[in-house]
Design an enzyme around this catalytic site. Structure first.
Site, PDB file in Angstrom:
ATOM      1  N   GLY A  46       0.844  -1.186   0.000  1.00 42.68           N
ATOM      2  CA  GLY A  46       0.000   0.000   0.000  1.00 42.68           C
ATOM      3  C   GLY A  46       0.877   1.233   0.000  1.00 42.68           C
ATOM      4  O   GLY A  46       2.068   1.154   0.342  1.00 42.68           O
ATOM      5  N   GLN A  51       2.845  10.014   1.728  1.00 43.57           N
ATOM      6  CA  GLN A  51       4.146   9.348   1.661  1.00 43.57           C
ATOM      7  C   GLN A  51       4.950   9.759   0.436  1.00 43.57           C
ATOM      8  O   GLN A  51       6.164   9.532   0.387  1.00 43.57           O
ATOM      9  CB  GLN A  51       3.981   7.821   1.673  1.00 43.57           C
ATOM     10  CG  GLN A  51       3.395   7.293   2.981  1.00 43.57           C
ATOM     11  CD  GLN A  51       3.276   5.788   2.974  1.00 43.57           C
ATOM     12  OE1 GLN A  51       2.319   5.237   2.451  1.00 43.57           O
ATOM     13  NE2 GLN A  51       4.273   5.112   3.527  1.00 43.57           N
ATOM     14  N   CYS A  88       6.237   0.012   7.580  1.00 47.70           N
ATOM     15  CA  CYS A  88       5.801   1.166   6.801  1.00 47.70           C
ATOM     16  C   CYS A  88       6.941   1.618   5.903  1.00 47.70           C
ATOM     17  O   CYS A  88       8.089   1.725   6.352  1.00 47.70           O
ATOM     18  CB  CYS A  88       5.376   2.301   7.727  1.00 47.70           C
ATOM     19  SG  CYS A  88       4.751   3.756   6.857  1.00 47.70           S
ATOM     20  N   LEU A  89       6.619   1.915   4.646  1.00 46.52           N
ATOM     21  CA  LEU A  89       7.644   2.340   3.690  1.00 46.52           C
ATOM     22  C   LEU A  89       8.286   3.667   4.102  1.00 46.52           C
ATOM     23  O   LEU A  89       9.385   3.980   3.652  1.00 46.52           O
ATOM     24  CB  LEU A  89       7.027   2.478   2.292  1.00 46.52           C
ATOM     25  CG  LEU A  89       6.501   1.178   1.673  1.00 46.52           C
ATOM     26  CD1 LEU A  89       5.825   1.471   0.338  1.00 46.52           C
ATOM     27  CD2 LEU A  89       7.605   0.151   1.498  1.00 46.52           C
ATOM     28  N   HIS A 130      -4.246   0.960   7.881  1.00 45.93           N
ATOM     29  CA  HIS A 130      -2.924   1.613   7.930  1.00 45.93           C
ATOM     30  C   HIS A 130      -2.878   2.798   6.945  1.00 45.93           C
ATOM     31  O   HIS A 130      -2.411   3.890   7.291  1.00 45.93           O
ATOM     32  CB  HIS A 130      -1.865   0.552   7.594  1.00 45.93           C
ATOM     33  CG  HIS A 130      -0.454   1.039   7.478  1.00 45.93           C
ATOM     34  ND1 HIS A 130       0.550   0.624   8.324  1.00 45.93           N
ATOM     35  CD2 HIS A 130       0.143   1.879   6.588  1.00 45.93           C
ATOM     36  CE1 HIS A 130       1.692   1.201   7.974  1.00 45.93           C
ATOM     37  NE2 HIS A 130       1.472   1.967   6.911  1.00 45.93           N
ATOM     38  N   GLU A 131      -3.398   2.577   5.722  1.00 45.98           N
ATOM     39  CA  GLU A 131      -3.353   3.641   4.699  1.00 45.98           C
ATOM     40  C   GLU A 131      -4.290   4.793   5.055  1.00 45.98           C
ATOM     41  O   GLU A 131      -3.931   5.970   4.887  1.00 45.98           O
ATOM     42  CB  GLU A 131      -3.723   3.094   3.323  1.00 45.98           C
ATOM     43  CG  GLU A 131      -2.860   1.966   2.791  1.00 45.98           C
ATOM     44  CD  GLU A 131      -1.375   2.192   2.928  1.00 45.98           C
ATOM     45  OE1 GLU A 131      -0.938   3.359   2.973  1.00 45.98           O
ATOM     46  OE2 GLU A 131      -0.630   1.193   3.005  1.00 45.98           O
ATOM     47  N   HIS A 134      -2.752   7.039   7.443  1.00 42.42           N
ATOM     48  CA  HIS A 134      -1.814   7.970   6.793  1.00 42.42           C
ATOM     49  C   HIS A 134      -2.536   9.217   6.290  1.00 42.42           C
ATOM     50  O   HIS A 134      -1.980  10.325   6.336  1.00 42.42           O
ATOM     51  CB  HIS A 134      -1.145   7.314   5.579  1.00 42.42           C
ATOM     52  CG  HIS A 134       0.106   6.542   5.870  1.00 42.42           C
ATOM     53  ND1 HIS A 134       1.229   7.113   6.430  1.00 42.42           N
ATOM     54  CD2 HIS A 134       0.439   5.246   5.641  1.00 42.42           C
ATOM     55  CE1 HIS A 134       2.194   6.186   6.533  1.00 42.42           C
ATOM     56  NE2 HIS A 134       1.739   5.035   6.065  1.00 42.42           N
TER      57      HIS A 134
HETATM   58  O1  GNR Z   1       4.122  -2.581   2.611  1.00 47.15           O
HETATM   59  C1  GNR Z   1       3.518  -2.461   3.671  1.00 47.15           C
HETATM   60  N1  GNR Z   1       3.297  -3.555   4.437  1.00 47.15           N
HETATM   61  C2  GNR Z   1       2.460  -3.565   5.540  1.00 47.15           C
HETATM   62  C3  GNR Z   1       2.529  -4.656   6.389  1.00 47.15           C
HETATM   63  C4  GNR Z   1       1.705  -4.729   7.478  1.00 47.15           C
HETATM   64  C5  GNR Z   1       0.815  -3.719   7.736  1.00 47.15           C
HETATM   65  C6  GNR Z   1       0.740  -2.624   6.910  1.00 47.15           C
HETATM   66  C7  GNR Z   1       1.554  -2.546   5.812  1.00 47.15           C
HETATM   67  S1  GNR Z   1       1.442  -1.180   4.754  1.00 47.15           S
HETATM   68  C8  GNR Z   1       3.076  -1.121   4.144  1.00 47.15           C
HETATM   69  C9  GNR Z   1       3.213  -0.067   3.081  1.00 47.15           C
HETATM   70  C10 GNR Z   1       3.005   1.293   3.694  1.00 47.15           C
HETATM   71  O2  GNR Z   1       3.790   1.833   4.419  1.00 47.15           O
HETATM   72  N2  GNR Z   1       1.857   1.871   3.436  1.00 47.15           N
HETATM   73  O3  GNR Z   1       1.558   3.038   3.974  1.00 47.15           O
HETATM   74 NI    NI Z   2       2.739   3.200   5.813  1.00 43.38          NI
END
Ligand code: GNR
Ligand code: NI
Length: 183
Positions: A46, A51, A88-89, A130-131, A134
């Site tokens: 995601g 980001q 998270c990236l 999670h997204e 953000h």
């Molecule tokens: O790549 C991602 N893996 C992930 C693993 C577990 C819970 C959430 C994520 S999202 C993350 C990519 C990211 O940072 N998206 O905002």
């Molecule tokens: Ni993230």
């Protein structure tokens, strides 16, 4: 298409509220394509607009082939509880267990402005939560206990020197989607 730089922890935009998208035009669709390209290059499931330094209320996800561009999302239903590790990236190499709803229903628009409704469980449900966090300036480390957050932030002080200007420049190269199709 272009690979976008990923803003890392410390970049103020990660803490800002996003703005509702009102124009479903070619600029939006270019941003969506660039975000998919960037997400795949970073091997993420995601990616949210903040980001990549943007204020649009927009995220892209591809979880086990469930691929969506998601504009102006809202979680309209949540059920159950599930605890699992997240990453998270924007914070490479930080990890932590987070409680999320087990099932969610998300209402949103796609890149054309058409309404979509996503019924999600498992990793897709976790990723969507999670997204959408953000898009409201929230990061998974905010949910960690004081001591666990402390430990991750200490680790980040060492890692962040690799990201001058709080920017993560991805290496260009052969990028493939999970289904093997060359981009
Ligand atoms: O790549 C991602 N893996 C992930 C693993 C577990 C819970 C959430 C994520 S999202 C993350 C990519 C990211 O940072 N998206 O905002
Ligand atoms: Ni993230």
């Amino acid at each position: 298409m272009s690979l976008l730089a990923i803003h890392t922890l410390g970049s103020p935009i990660l803490r800002e509220e996003t703005q509702l998208v009102t124009a479903f035009d070619d600029d939006l669709r270019t941003l969506i394509a660039d975000m998919f390209e960037t997400m795949y290059a970073a091997s993420g499931i995601g990616l949210a607009a903040p980001q990549v330094g943007r204020t649009e209320r927009l995220t892209v996800v591809d979880v086990e082939g469930a691929k969506y561009a998601i504009v102006n999302p809202e979680i309209v239903f949540r059920e159950g509880k599930d605890r699992a590790e997240e990453a998270c990236l924007s914070m490479p190499e930080l990890y932590g267990d987070v409680d999320r709803a087990k099932r969610v229903i998300v209402k949103a628009l796609d890149g054309e402005g058409k309404p979509i409704e996503i019924h999600a469980t498992g990793l897709l449900a976790r990723c969507l939560q999670h997204e959408i966090d953000h898009l409201h300036g929230k990061l998974f480390i905010d949910y960690l206990s004081y001591l666990k957050r402390r430990a991750q932030l200490v680790k980040w002080e060492e890692l962040r020197v690799e990201y001058p200007g709080n920017l993560r420049q991805l290496k260009a190269g052969a990028v493939t989607e999970p289904d093997g199709e060359t981009m």
